[in-house]
Design a protein around this motif. Structure first.
Motif, mmCIF file in Angstrom:
data_model
loop_
_atom_site.group_PDB
_atom_site.id
_atom_site.type_symbol
_atom_site.label_atom_id
_atom_site.label_comp_id
_atom_site.label_asym_id
_atom_site.label_seq_id
_atom_site.Cartn_x
_atom_site.Cartn_y
_atom_site.Cartn_z
ATOM 1 N N ARG A 32 29.467 9.773 18.459
ATOM 2 C CA ARG A 32 29.531 10.392 19.781
ATOM 3 C C ARG A 32 28.198 11.062 20.084
ATOM 4 N N PHE A 33 27.775 10.971 21.322
ATOM 5 C CA PHE A 33 26.529 11.607 21.743
ATOM 6 C C PHE A 33 26.758 13.111 21.878
ATOM 7 N N PRO A 34 25.862 13.947 21.334
ATOM 8 C CA PRO A 34 26.035 15.416 21.416
ATOM 9 C C PRO A 34 25.609 15.943 22.788
ATOM 10 N N GLN A 35 26.407 15.689 23.781
ATOM 11 C CA GLN A 35 26.061 16.016 25.168
ATOM 12 C C GLN A 35 25.786 17.502 25.380
ATOM 13 N N ALA A 36 26.577 18.366 24.784
ATOM 14 C CA ALA A 36 26.393 19.813 24.987
ATOM 15 C C ALA A 36 25.030 20.261 24.461
ATOM 16 N N ALA A 37 24.651 19.789 23.288
ATOM 17 C CA ALA A 37 23.347 20.140 22.727
ATOM 18 C C ALA A 37 22.224 19.582 23.587
ATOM 19 N N HIS A 38 22.405 18.371 24.070
ATOM 20 C CA HIS A 38 21.405 17.741 24.936
ATOM 21 C C HIS A 38 21.221 18.545 26.225
ATOM 22 N N ASP A 39 22.318 18.971 26.840
ATOM 23 C CA ASP A 39 22.261 19.754 28.065
ATOM 24 C C ASP A 39 21.565 21.099 27.837
ATOM 25 N N ALA A 40 21.831 21.723 26.689
ATOM 26 C CA ALA A 40 21.196 23.005 26.369
ATOM 27 C C ALA A 40 19.683 22.846 26.258
ATOM 28 N N ILE A 41 19.239 21.769 25.657
ATOM 29 C CA ILE A 41 17.800 21.515 25.538
ATOM 30 C C ILE A 41 17.189 21.330 26.921
ATOM 31 N N LEU A 42 17.842 20.566 27.772
ATOM 32 C CA LEU A 42 17.317 20.324 29.108
ATOM 33 C C LEU A 42 17.267 21.596 29.950
ATOM 34 N N GLN A 43 18.216 22.513 29.746
ATOM 35 C CA GLN A 43 18.242 23.757 30.510
ATOM 36 C C GLN A 43 17.092 24.680 30.140
ATOM 37 N N ARG A 44 16.591 24.558 28.918
ATOM 38 C CA ARG A 44 15.469 25.399 28.496
ATOM 39 C C ARG A 44 14.192 25.055 29.237
ATOM 40 N N GLY A 45 14.113 23.865 29.786
ATOM 41 C CA GLY A 45 12.907 23.456 30.495
ATOM 42 C C GLY A 45 11.979 22.683 29.580
ATOM 43 N N ALA A 46 11.085 21.978 30.206
ATOM 44 C CA ALA A 46 10.143 21.155 29.459
ATOM 45 C C ALA A 46 9.093 22.029 28.777
ATOM 46 N N VAL A 47 8.672 21.606 27.613
ATOM 47 C CA VAL A 47 7.609 22.279 26.883
ATOM 48 C C VAL A 47 6.294 21.650 27.316
ATOM 49 N N ASP A 48 5.346 22.473 27.721
ATOM 50 C CA ASP A 48 4.033 21.988 28.130
ATOM 51 C C ASP A 48 3.042 22.267 26.998
ATOM 52 N N PRO A 49 2.750 21.263 26.158
ATOM 53 C CA PRO A 49 1.855 21.503 25.023
ATOM 54 C C PRO A 49 0.446 21.904 25.449
ATOM 55 N N HIS A 50 0.013 21.456 26.621
ATOM 56 C CA HIS A 50 -1.318 21.825 27.094
ATOM 57 C C HIS A 50 -1.393 23.306 27.438
ATOM 58 N N ARG A 51 -0.322 23.825 28.031
ATOM 59 C CA ARG A 51 -0.290 25.255 28.350
ATOM 60 C C ARG A 51 -0.251 26.093 27.076
ATOM 61 N N ILE A 52 0.556 25.657 26.104
ATOM 62 C CA ILE A 52 0.626 26.389 24.835
ATOM 63 C C ILE A 52 -0.752 26.426 24.188
ATOM 64 N N ARG A 53 -1.424 25.279 24.137
ATOM 65 C CA ARG A 53 -2.758 25.207 23.531
ATOM 66 C C ARG A 53 -3.752 26.090 24.286
ATOM 67 N N ARG A 54 -3.672 26.096 25.607
ATOM 68 C CA ARG A 54 -4.593 26.874 26.435
ATOM 69 C C ARG A 54 -4.357 28.384 26.259
ATOM 70 N N ASP A 55 -3.096 28.807 26.244
ATOM 71 C CA ASP A 55 -2.764 30.231 26.206
ATOM 72 C C ASP A 55 -2.737 30.824 24.798
ATOM 73 N N TYR A 56 -2.654 29.976 23.784
ATOM 74 C CA TYR A 56 -2.432 30.457 22.427
ATOM 75 C C TYR A 56 -3.514 31.422 21.923
ATOM 76 N N PRO A 57 -4.809 31.121 22.068
ATOM 77 C CA PRO A 57 -5.804 32.081 21.550
ATOM 78 C C PRO A 57 -5.678 33.475 22.161
ATOM 79 N N GLU A 58 -5.387 33.546 23.445
ATOM 80 C CA GLU A 58 -5.212 34.842 24.103
ATOM 81 C C GLU A 58 -3.981 35.571 23.560
ATOM 82 N N ARG A 59 -2.901 34.833 23.334
ATOM 83 C CA ARG A 59 -1.676 35.438 22.789
ATOM 84 C C ARG A 59 -1.902 35.913 21.351
ATOM 85 N N TRP A 60 -2.618 35.107 20.561
ATOM 86 C CA TRP A 60 -2.913 35.487 19.178
ATOM 87 C C TRP A 60 -3.775 36.746 19.178
ATOM 88 N N SER A 61 -4.761 36.809 20.047
ATOM 89 C CA SER A 61 -5.625 37.976 20.140
ATOM 90 C C SER A 61 -4.807 39.221 20.492
#
Length: 119
Positions: A32-61
């Motif tokens: 069976r497809f884990p629909q509830a888990a799939h929906d929870a992931i989609l509700q969190r929103g997409a992860v933007d790896p470029h934004r994480i990479r761009r903002d990370y040094p400032e957050r670490w600082s």
């Protein structure tokens, strides 16, 4: 050990072992497809790896400046050079794998919120 048997149905292969079970099963074992888990992931929103990479040094600082007295304290805690500590302090670069692990062990979940929480 014998090689798996490959069966072609309508041009698509399906590998099975000698018992008839899939040799390399994928997906949930319940079938069976884990629909509830799939929906929870989609509700969190997409992860933007470029934004994480761009903002990370400032957050670490920000994490470094909030939790350490000076560059020497950073050097001692993370076993890094003064040059690296200065780059972290100034927001030029950020710590990675082992350093994030040390930060987490030192300051717990608060560091993960500082580094990765959505703003």
């Amino acid at each position: 050990m014998t090689a798996p048997v490959v069966i072609y149905v309508n041009g698509v292969s399906s590998a099975h072992d000698n018992t008839g079970a899939p040799a390399n099963p994928v997906g949930p074992l319940s079938g069976r497809f884990p629909q509830a888990a799939h929906d929870a992931i989609l509700q969190r929103g997409a992860v933007d790896p470029h934004r994480i990479r761009r903002d990370y040094p400032e957050r670490w600082s920000a994490y470094i400046r909030d939790n350490f007295r000076n560059l020497n304290h950073v050097c001692q805690t993370f076993d890094v050079s003064e040059r690296t500590a200065r780059k972290w302090w100034d927001g030029e670069t950020g710590g990675h794998g082992p350093q994030v692990g040390i930060a987490w062990r030192t300051h717990g979940e608060a560091v993960l919120q500082k580094l990765f929480a959505a703003e």
